[in-house]
Design an enzyme around this catalytic site. Structure first.
Site, PDB file in Angstrom:
ATOM      1  N   ASP A 122      43.939  32.102  29.389  1.00 54.24           N
ATOM      2  CA  ASP A 122      44.891  32.845  30.216  1.00 54.24           C
ATOM      3  C   ASP A 122      45.730  33.763  29.328  1.00 54.24           C
ATOM      4  O   ASP A 122      45.873  33.516  28.133  1.00 54.24           O
ATOM      5  CB  ASP A 122      45.857  31.876  30.911  1.00 54.24           C
ATOM      6  CG  ASP A 122      45.193  31.046  32.006  1.00 54.24           C
ATOM      7  OD1 ASP A 122      44.058  31.356  32.398  1.00 54.24           O
ATOM      8  OD2 ASP A 122      45.833  30.082  32.470  1.00 54.24           O
ATOM      9  N   ARG A 172      38.840  38.521  32.538  1.00 53.24           N
ATOM     10  CA  ARG A 172      39.412  38.337  33.880  1.00 53.24           C
ATOM     11  C   ARG A 172      40.561  39.336  33.989  1.00 53.24           C
ATOM     12  O   ARG A 172      41.510  39.283  33.202  1.00 53.24           O
ATOM     13  CB  ARG A 172      39.958  36.923  34.056  1.00 53.24           C
ATOM     14  CG  ARG A 172      40.760  36.755  35.356  1.00 53.24           C
ATOM     15  CD  ARG A 172      41.744  35.609  35.314  1.00 53.24           C
ATOM     16  NE  ARG A 172      41.110  34.323  35.296  1.00 53.24           N
ATOM     17  CZ  ARG A 172      41.654  33.260  34.693  1.00 53.24           C
ATOM     18  NH1 ARG A 172      42.806  33.346  34.062  1.00 53.24           N
ATOM     19  NH2 ARG A 172      41.028  32.105  34.721  1.00 53.24           N
ATOM     20  N   THR A 182      42.423  38.860  42.050  1.00 53.52           N
ATOM     21  CA  THR A 182      43.505  39.408  42.881  1.00 53.52           C
ATOM     22  C   THR A 182      43.340  38.914  44.320  1.00 53.52           C
ATOM     23  O   THR A 182      42.230  38.572  44.736  1.00 53.52           O
ATOM     24  CB  THR A 182      43.473  40.957  42.857  1.00 53.52           C
ATOM     25  OG1 THR A 182      44.507  41.462  43.694  1.00 53.52           O
ATOM     26  CG2 THR A 182      42.138  41.530  43.326  1.00 53.52           C
ATOM     27  N   ARG A 203      56.323  30.997  39.399  1.00 55.14           N
ATOM     28  CA  ARG A 203      55.693  32.332  39.352  1.00 55.14           C
ATOM     29  C   ARG A 203      55.092  32.681  40.711  1.00 55.14           C
ATOM     30  O   ARG A 203      55.133  33.820  41.146  1.00 55.14           O
ATOM     31  CB  ARG A 203      54.627  32.387  38.250  1.00 55.14           C
ATOM     32  CG  ARG A 203      55.217  32.475  36.849  1.00 55.14           C
ATOM     33  CD  ARG A 203      54.189  32.920  35.822  1.00 55.14           C
ATOM     34  NE  ARG A 203      53.165  31.941  35.541  1.00 55.14           N
ATOM     35  CZ  ARG A 203      53.297  30.906  34.717  1.00 55.14           C
ATOM     36  NH1 ARG A 203      54.445  30.690  34.093  1.00 55.14           N
ATOM     37  NH2 ARG A 203      52.298  30.065  34.506  1.00 55.14           N
TER      38      ARG A 203
HETATM   39  P1  FDA Z   1      49.997  41.240  44.779  1.00 56.79           P
HETATM   40  O1  FDA Z   1      51.044  40.464  44.062  1.00 56.79           O
HETATM   41  O2  FDA Z   1      50.218  42.685  45.014  1.00 56.79           O
HETATM   42  O3  FDA Z   1      49.719  40.505  46.153  1.00 56.79           O
HETATM   43  C1  FDA Z   1      48.803  41.001  47.095  1.00 56.79           C
HETATM   44  C2  FDA Z   1      48.752  40.091  48.301  1.00 56.79           C
HETATM   45  O4  FDA Z   1      48.248  38.804  47.907  1.00 56.79           O
HETATM   46  C3  FDA Z   1      50.109  39.764  48.902  1.00 56.79           C
HETATM   47  O5  FDA Z   1      50.494  40.735  49.819  1.00 56.79           O
HETATM   48  C4  FDA Z   1      49.858  38.410  49.532  1.00 56.79           C
HETATM   49  O6  FDA Z   1      49.164  38.549  50.755  1.00 56.79           O
HETATM   50  C5  FDA Z   1      48.939  37.756  48.557  1.00 56.79           C
HETATM   51  N1  FDA Z   1      49.667  36.977  47.536  1.00 56.79           N
HETATM   52  C6  FDA Z   1      49.810  37.280  46.240  1.00 56.79           C
HETATM   53  N2  FDA Z   1      50.515  36.323  45.598  1.00 56.79           N
HETATM   54  C7  FDA Z   1      50.835  35.411  46.520  1.00 56.79           C
HETATM   55  C8  FDA Z   1      51.547  34.184  46.481  1.00 56.79           C
HETATM   56  N3  FDA Z   1      52.070  33.728  45.359  1.00 56.79           N
HETATM   57  N4  FDA Z   1      51.684  33.473  47.631  1.00 56.79           N
HETATM   58  C9  FDA Z   1      51.145  33.923  48.787  1.00 56.79           C
HETATM   59  N5  FDA Z   1      50.441  35.088  48.886  1.00 56.79           N
HETATM   60  C10 FDA Z   1      50.297  35.818  47.770  1.00 56.79           C
HETATM   61  N6  FDA Z   1      48.592  36.320  35.558  1.00 56.79           N
HETATM   62  C11 FDA Z   1      48.840  36.406  34.231  1.00 56.79           C
HETATM   63  O7  FDA Z   1      49.805  37.040  33.825  1.00 56.79           O
HETATM   64  N7  FDA Z   1      48.003  35.783  33.335  1.00 56.79           N
HETATM   65  C12 FDA Z   1      46.893  35.096  33.737  1.00 56.79           C
HETATM   66  O8  FDA Z   1      46.164  34.567  32.900  1.00 56.79           O
HETATM   67  C13 FDA Z   1      46.635  35.005  35.138  1.00 56.79           C
HETATM   68  N8  FDA Z   1      45.552  34.316  35.603  1.00 56.79           N
HETATM   69  C14 FDA Z   1      45.213  34.424  36.940  1.00 56.79           C
HETATM   70  C15 FDA Z   1      44.027  33.888  37.401  1.00 56.79           C
HETATM   71  C16 FDA Z   1      43.620  34.120  38.710  1.00 56.79           C
HETATM   72  C17 FDA Z   1      42.320  33.550  39.179  1.00 56.79           C
HETATM   73  C18 FDA Z   1      44.450  34.887  39.593  1.00 56.79           C
HETATM   74  C19 FDA Z   1      44.029  35.188  41.001  1.00 56.79           C
HETATM   75  C20 FDA Z   1      45.649  35.362  39.152  1.00 56.79           C
HETATM   76  C21 FDA Z   1      46.065  35.129  37.847  1.00 56.79           C
HETATM   77  N9  FDA Z   1      47.280  35.627  37.386  1.00 56.79           N
HETATM   78  C22 FDA Z   1      47.517  35.646  36.025  1.00 56.79           C
HETATM   79  C23 FDA Z   1      48.319  36.063  38.353  1.00 56.79           C
HETATM   80  C24 FDA Z   1      48.304  37.560  38.591  1.00 56.79           C
HETATM   81  O9  FDA Z   1      48.753  38.235  37.450  1.00 56.79           O
HETATM   82  C25 FDA Z   1      49.203  37.944  39.784  1.00 56.79           C
HETATM   83  O10 FDA Z   1      50.538  37.601  39.475  1.00 56.79           O
HETATM   84  C26 FDA Z   1      48.826  37.293  41.101  1.00 56.79           C
HETATM   85  O11 FDA Z   1      47.453  37.215  41.256  1.00 56.79           O
HETATM   86  C27 FDA Z   1      49.394  38.096  42.285  1.00 56.79           C
HETATM   87  O12 FDA Z   1      48.892  39.394  42.253  1.00 56.79           O
HETATM   88  P2  FDA Z   1      47.814  39.985  43.292  1.00 56.79           P
HETATM   89  O13 FDA Z   1      46.777  40.655  42.500  1.00 56.79           O
HETATM   90  O14 FDA Z   1      47.342  38.935  44.204  1.00 56.79           O
HETATM   91  O15 FDA Z   1      48.600  41.147  44.048  1.00 56.79           O
END
Ligand code: FDA
Length: 310
Positions: A135, A186, A228, A290
């Site tokens: 990560d 990733r 995402t 987070r």
């Molecule tokens: P965004 O935050 O714009 O959200 C888009 C939509 O997704 C929202 O409108 C909502 O519908 C849904 N959503 C997102 N987060 C939600 C929540 N917490 N609860 C409910 N709904 C939610 N980060 C990092 O810094 N280092 C890492 O190593 C990782 N590893 C990682 C692994 C995997 C498999 C994922 C999916 C994510 C990570 N992340 C991470 C976290 C990543 O950086 C990010 O903070 C989250 O995925 C939220 O961003 P989105 O891309 O979902 O978009």
């Protein structure tokens, strides 16, 4: 993404008192609020959750929660737990894929301890054909994380991959380097509150960077993971892959346990490979905070949960 909320929840995540309170109620029963995002506090609970996820046709990666350890003993304990996790996963027959954080293995104490610990995990991982994703944490650790990753890569550890954050200005250069090595990336937006001299602050800028980097990875990366829950990011990925004849077997989508289950199922039914990140363990508080920072609306369900538990 809400920059203000990130700052607020980051500050709260440092509160020992709130951690004690949350830890008391968050996982107490099957209905407790933290269970929405955390598969359980024990390995057995995580394996049960993994079996359910596999039964739905989804892939998985298991994360034993913990970060920013302060002593060599804590880093050693986390390493031993990961080694034990290998045995349990092999015996259970679930997919062999884990995710970990270098600050959990002691990078904050000293680099050599961390690299030793990582090698202790990569040994059984190599023997049993595991994939290990590192990560990415706060930007203070980005360079060190990449240096350690590349050192191990050059030593022929090839069952490893890395996470890179679209929010950081430097990431395009890091993506190009990983593509050159042939390492699997990733791509995530970035979960940490970062200063404006290193990272985009506006959601629109992070999203634009995410799309640019996704294209670079799909075009010339090695089996990238597009991680995402954001529908426009997912649509951009599907459309780029379609337009350039990139098959569904050449990349995967990744999502977090408990978030957008509807989307996970839809993508899997359309033939995409979808992997869930399944966190478990007692140290769930910072991870949980987070998730609240990403979507302040989640606070409502937490408050309702706490009131129910009283
Ligand atoms: P965004 O935050 O714009 O959200 C888009 C939509 O997704 C929202 O409108 C909502 O519908 C849904 N959503 C997102 N987060 C939600 C929540 N917490 N609860 C409910 N709904 C939610 N980060 C990092 O810094 N280092 C890492 O190593 C990782 N590893 C990682 C692994 C995997 C498999 C994922 C999916 C994510 C990570 N992340 C991470 C976290 C990543 O950086 C990010 O903070 C989250 O995925 C939220 O961003 P989105 O891309 O979902 O978009």
């Amino acid at each position: 993404m809400y920059p203000g909320a990130k700052t607020f929840f980051y500050a709260l995540s440092r509160s020992a008192r709130l951690k004690r309170l949350a830890s008391k109620y968050g996982m107490r029963s099957q209905e407790s609020f933290a269970r929405r995002f955390i598969a359980g506090e024990t390995i057995d609970e995580a394996i049960d959750a993994s079996r359910n996820i596999q039964a739905q046709g989804l892939h998985l990666t298991l994360d034993y929660l913990g970060e920013s350890v302060r002593t060599v003993e804590e880093a050693d304990a986390a390493t031993r737990e990961y080694v034990r996790l290998h045995d349990v996963i092999v015996r259970s027959g679930i997919e062999r894929n884990i995710s970990l954080k270098l600050t959990q293995l002691g990078v904050g104490i000293d680099r050599a301890t961390c690299v030793d610990n990582l090698r202790r995990i990569l040994e059984p991982a190599g023997r049993h054909d595991f994939f290990v994703r590192i990560d990415m944490e706060e930007s203070a650790w980005t360079q060190m994380t990449l240096d350690i990753f590349e050192t191990l890569w050059q030593q022929d550890y090839r069952n490893i991959g890395i996470a890179l954050q679209a929010s950081l200005y430097r990431t395009e250069q890091d993506v190009r380097r990983m593509n050159e090595l042939g390492a699997s990336v990733r791509l995530v937006k970035g979960a940490y509150k970062e200063p404006q001299d290193v990272a985009y602050q506006r959601k629109a800028d992070v999203d634009a960077a995410f799309v640019r980097l996704m294209r670079l990875l799909l075009d010339s990366g090695n089996y990238p993971a597009i991680a995402t829950h954001d529908p426009p990011m997912i649509e951009a990925t599907e459309s780029h892959a379609r337009q350039h004849g990139i098959g569904k077997e050449r990349f995967e989508f990744e999502m977090l346990y408990g978030i957008r289950r509807d989307l996970q199922g839809t993508l899997a039914s359309e033939g995409y490979q979808v992997r869930l990140y399944i966190p478990f363990g007692r140290e769930w508080f910072p991870y949980f905070m987070r998730r609240l920072g990403e979507r302040p609306a989640n606070v409502g369900f937490v408050m309702r949960g706490i009131l129910r538990e009283q």
